[in-house]
Design a protein around this motif. Structure first.
Motif, PDB file in Angstrom:
ATOM      1  N   GLU A  25       0.842  -1.192   0.000  1.00 48.30           N
ATOM      2  CA  GLU A  25       0.000   0.000   0.000  1.00 48.30           C
ATOM      3  C   GLU A  25       0.879   1.245   0.000  1.00 48.30           C
ATOM      4  O   GLU A  25       1.803   1.371   0.808  1.00 48.30           O
ATOM      5  N   ARG A  26       0.576   2.174  -0.902  1.00 49.90           N
ATOM      6  CA  ARG A  26       1.344   3.423  -0.934  1.00 49.90           C
ATOM      7  C   ARG A  26       1.026   4.228   0.317  1.00 49.90           C
ATOM      8  O   ARG A  26      -0.135   4.482   0.632  1.00 49.90           O
ATOM      9  N   VAL A  27       2.082   4.639   1.033  1.00 49.49           N
ATOM     10  CA  VAL A  27       1.888   5.405   2.258  1.00 49.49           C
ATOM     11  C   VAL A  27       2.292   6.861   2.100  1.00 49.49           C
ATOM     12  O   VAL A  27       1.997   7.681   2.969  1.00 49.49           O
ATOM     13  N   GLY A  28       2.975   7.192   1.012  1.00 46.69           N
ATOM     14  CA  GLY A  28       3.344   8.574   0.788  1.00 46.69           C
ATOM     15  C   GLY A  28       4.646   8.702   0.030  1.00 46.69           C
ATOM     16  O   GLY A  28       5.195   7.724  -0.474  1.00 46.69           O
ATOM     17  N   THR A  29       5.128   9.928  -0.030  1.00 45.69           N
ATOM     18  CA  THR A  29       6.389  10.234  -0.694  1.00 45.69           C
ATOM     19  C   THR A  29       7.356  10.757   0.346  1.00 45.69           C
ATOM     20  O   THR A  29       7.021  11.683   1.104  1.00 45.69           O
ATOM     21  N   ALA A  30       8.524  10.162   0.387  1.00 45.35           N
ATOM     22  CA  ALA A  30       9.570  10.590   1.313  1.00 45.35           C
ATOM     23  C   ALA A  30      10.532  11.513   0.583  1.00 45.35           C
ATOM     24  O   ALA A  30      10.900  11.258  -0.560  1.00 45.35           O
ATOM     25  N   TYR A  31      10.927  12.571   1.256  1.00 46.05           N
ATOM     26  CA  TYR A  31      11.904  13.507   0.713  1.00 46.05           C
ATOM     27  C   TYR A  31      13.213  13.459   1.488  1.00 46.05           C
ATOM     28  O   TYR A  31      14.141  14.195   1.169  1.00 46.05           O
ATOM     29  N   SER A  32      13.240  12.584   2.496  1.00 43.46           N
ATOM     30  CA  SER A  32      14.454  12.395   3.282  1.00 43.46           C
ATOM     31  C   SER A  32      14.353  11.065   4.011  1.00 43.46           C
ATOM     32  O   SER A  32      13.275  10.453   4.085  1.00 43.46           O
ATOM     33  N   LEU A  33      15.450  10.656   4.556  1.00 42.36           N
ATOM     34  CA  LEU A  33      15.489   9.433   5.345  1.00 42.36           C
ATOM     35  C   LEU A  33      14.578   9.559   6.568  1.00 42.36           C
ATOM     36  O   LEU A  33      13.948   8.592   6.988  1.00 42.36           O
ATOM     37  N   PHE A  34      14.469  10.753   7.103  1.00 42.32           N
ATOM     38  CA  PHE A  34      13.592  10.971   8.256  1.00 42.32           C
ATOM     39  C   PHE A  34      12.144  10.680   7.911  1.00 42.32           C
ATOM     40  O   PHE A  34      11.390  10.167   8.742  1.00 42.32           O
ATOM     41  N   ASP A  35      11.733  11.011   6.681  1.00 42.75           N
ATOM     42  CA  ASP A  35      10.368  10.702   6.244  1.00 42.75           C
ATOM     43  C   ASP A  35      10.132   9.200   6.227  1.00 42.75           C
ATOM     44  O   ASP A  35       9.074   8.716   6.651  1.00 42.75           O
ATOM     45  N   VAL A  36      11.110   8.442   5.736  1.00 38.01           N
ATOM     46  CA  VAL A  36      10.974   6.984   5.703  1.00 38.01           C
ATOM     47  C   VAL A  36      10.827   6.444   7.129  1.00 38.01           C
ATOM     48  O   VAL A  36       9.953   5.619   7.407  1.00 38.01           O
ATOM     49  N   LEU A  37      11.661   6.930   8.033  1.00 40.49           N
ATOM     50  CA  LEU A  37      11.576   6.489   9.423  1.00 40.49           C
ATOM     51  C   LEU A  37      10.224   6.843  10.027  1.00 40.49           C
ATOM     52  O   LEU A  37       9.652   6.056  10.798  1.00 40.49           O
TER      53      LEU A  37
END
Length: 72
Positions: A25-37
């Protein structure tokens, strides 16, 4: 049995953002490693810094966890 990692981070787009899916499931778009975390934390998955290097947790496509410039 599915042995693929639950998290997939797609290659950087032209703007540097990387789409993230968790369990397909798509959860969003990350623009940094912090977003992934943050996505990991929201999904109740391990969100420690070392989690980004765990191939059983995250599949990085088109570049690793430090590739965000859209040229990978």
């Amino acid at each position: 049995m599915d042995t693929r990692p639950p998290v997939v981070v797609l290659p950087p787009a032209a703007d540097g953002g990387r789409r993230v899916t968790i369990h397909g499931e798509r959860v969003g778009t990350a623009y940094s490693l912090f977003d992934v975390l943050d996505f990991l934390h929201q999904a109740g998955l391990p969100a420690e810094d070392r989690a980004v290097d765990d191939p059983e947790l995250i599949e990085w496509r088109g570049g690793g966890p430090y590739d965000w410039n859209g040229t990978a």
